[in-house]
Enzyme design. Sequence first.
Site, short mmCIF file in Angstrom:
data_model
loop_
_atom_site.label_atom_id
_atom_site.label_comp_id
_atom_site.label_asym_id
_atom_site.label_seq_id
_atom_site.Cartn_x
_atom_site.Cartn_y
_atom_site.Cartn_z
N CYS A 161 0.87 -1.18 0.00
CA CYS A 161 0.00 0.00 0.00
C CYS A 161 0.91 1.23 0.00
O CYS A 161 1.58 1.50 1.01
CB CYS A 161 -0.92 0.01 1.22
SG CYS A 161 -2.00 1.46 1.27
N ASN A 214 0.27 4.68 -0.53
CA ASN A 214 -0.14 5.83 0.29
C ASN A 214 -0.04 5.47 1.77
O ASN A 214 0.35 6.31 2.60
CB ASN A 214 -1.60 6.22 -0.04
CG ASN A 214 -1.73 6.83 -1.43
OD1 ASN A 214 -0.86 7.57 -1.88
ND2 ASN A 214 -2.80 6.51 -2.12
N HIS A 217 -1.88 -5.23 -10.32
CA HIS A 217 -2.56 -4.09 -10.96
C HIS A 217 -2.77 -4.37 -12.44
O HIS A 217 -1.88 -4.90 -13.12
CB HIS A 217 -1.70 -2.82 -10.83
CG HIS A 217 -1.64 -2.28 -9.44
ND1 HIS A 217 -2.52 -1.33 -8.97
CD2 HIS A 217 -0.82 -2.59 -8.39
CE1 HIS A 217 -2.23 -1.07 -7.70
NE2 HIS A 217 -1.22 -1.82 -7.32
N GLU A 259 -9.93 -0.04 -6.44
CA GLU A 259 -9.03 -0.86 -5.65
C GLU A 259 -9.64 -2.20 -5.24
O GLU A 259 -10.81 -2.28 -4.86
CB GLU A 259 -8.60 -0.13 -4.37
CG GLU A 259 -7.60 0.98 -4.60
CD GLU A 259 -6.87 1.37 -3.33
OE1 GLU A 259 -6.66 0.50 -2.46
OE2 GLU A 259 -6.53 2.56 -3.20
N ARG A 260 -8.81 -3.24 -5.30
CA ARG A 260 -9.19 -4.56 -4.80
C ARG A 260 -9.59 -4.42 -3.33
O ARG A 260 -8.91 -3.77 -2.56
CB ARG A 260 -7.99 -5.51 -4.93
CG ARG A 260 -8.18 -6.86 -4.32
CD ARG A 260 -7.01 -7.79 -4.56
NE ARG A 260 -5.77 -7.29 -3.96
CZ ARG A 260 -4.67 -8.06 -3.88
NH1 ARG A 260 -4.65 -9.27 -4.39
NH2 ARG A 260 -3.56 -7.57 -3.33
N CYS A 275 -4.46 5.98 -5.15
CA CYS A 275 -3.85 4.65 -4.94
C CYS A 275 -2.37 4.78 -5.29
O CYS A 275 -2.04 5.02 -6.46
CB CYS A 275 -4.53 3.62 -5.82
SG CYS A 275 -3.84 1.95 -5.65
N SER A 308 0.26 2.54 -5.03
CA SER A 308 0.83 1.45 -5.84
C SER A 308 0.23 1.48 -7.24
O SER A 308 0.89 1.15 -8.23
CB SER A 308 0.58 0.11 -5.16
OG SER A 308 -0.82 -0.09 -4.90
N GLY A 309 -1.04 1.94 -7.33
CA GLY A 309 -1.69 2.06 -8.64
C GLY A 309 -1.03 3.12 -9.50
O GLY A 309 -0.87 2.96 -10.71
#
Length: 275
Positions: free
Chosen positions: A74, A76, A160, A209-210, A218, A220-221
């Site tokens: 994660c 953030n 992702h 997000e999952r 997000c 990592s996104g």
Amino acid sequence: MLRFTKMQGLGNDFVVIDAIHQAVNLDAAGLRRLADRHYGIGCDQILLVEPPPSDEVDFRYRIFNADGSEVAQCGNGARCFARFVRDKGLIDRDEIRVETASGRMVLRLEAGGEVRVDMGVPRHAPAEVPLLAAEERLGYTVNIDGVDWTFGAVSMGNPHAVITVPDVDAAPVARVGAALERHELFPERANIGFMQVLDSHHARLRVYERGTGETLACGSGACAAAVVGMLRGALQDPVRIDLPGGALRIGWRGRGTPVHMSGPAVTVFEGSIEA
Ligand SMILES: N[C@H](CCC[C@H](N)C(=O)O)C(=O)O
């Protein structure tokens, strides 16, 4: 009573819990209740601060989505984690090494209040996303409700899929994001990004997000989107990613090198709750 700190990174919000100095016994139902925006505190993810598993890191960092599922990354949240342990005096250094389920990360508190995260080396066509193609491809296509959607697949420690669209405001994030998140192509589900490239150093992004649904940001996104865009030649290092909650700065020097992400981390309030 369980003490917690509510934090946010560009509107992606977290309940952060010191599990070093208090006993935390939360099952999936308990996590879901904490995350519930009507019956609990309300957040996108819950972050646990745990003792380090070895003397090579300072803490263990565990992440749970609002649906109670535990995940391995994660972005953030990592920035908020760093701000939390520093502000709580759990560490007196600005460079913090954490162990996560996907490996080790280095978090750095910077002058001016931002946090820089080494998000690790992106993996392509990763194990969590066993795609139809054995070899890595820059695009995979799946049909949803009669429409073909092409995406890039990248793991930042979490899976992702990144779809390039002409206008993120018009993208069917809720419908297509929900369908793809749970598509059989992703047995561990996936985070679904919708990216609109503005120029070679700038893109807009929305992420379904999952385990949580669409969030205001997000981390990592944003890293996954920047990687897919650079691999396709549409983006060049460094990249600014504009999410609904604000902007992140992403740096990546190409395959085999780590992605770096910089952005804010804000404490909203302190609290305690019967858990
Ligand atoms: N929903 C993600 C975890 C949170 C990621 C996001 N909040 C970030 O900032 O990277 C997953 O299931 O892999």
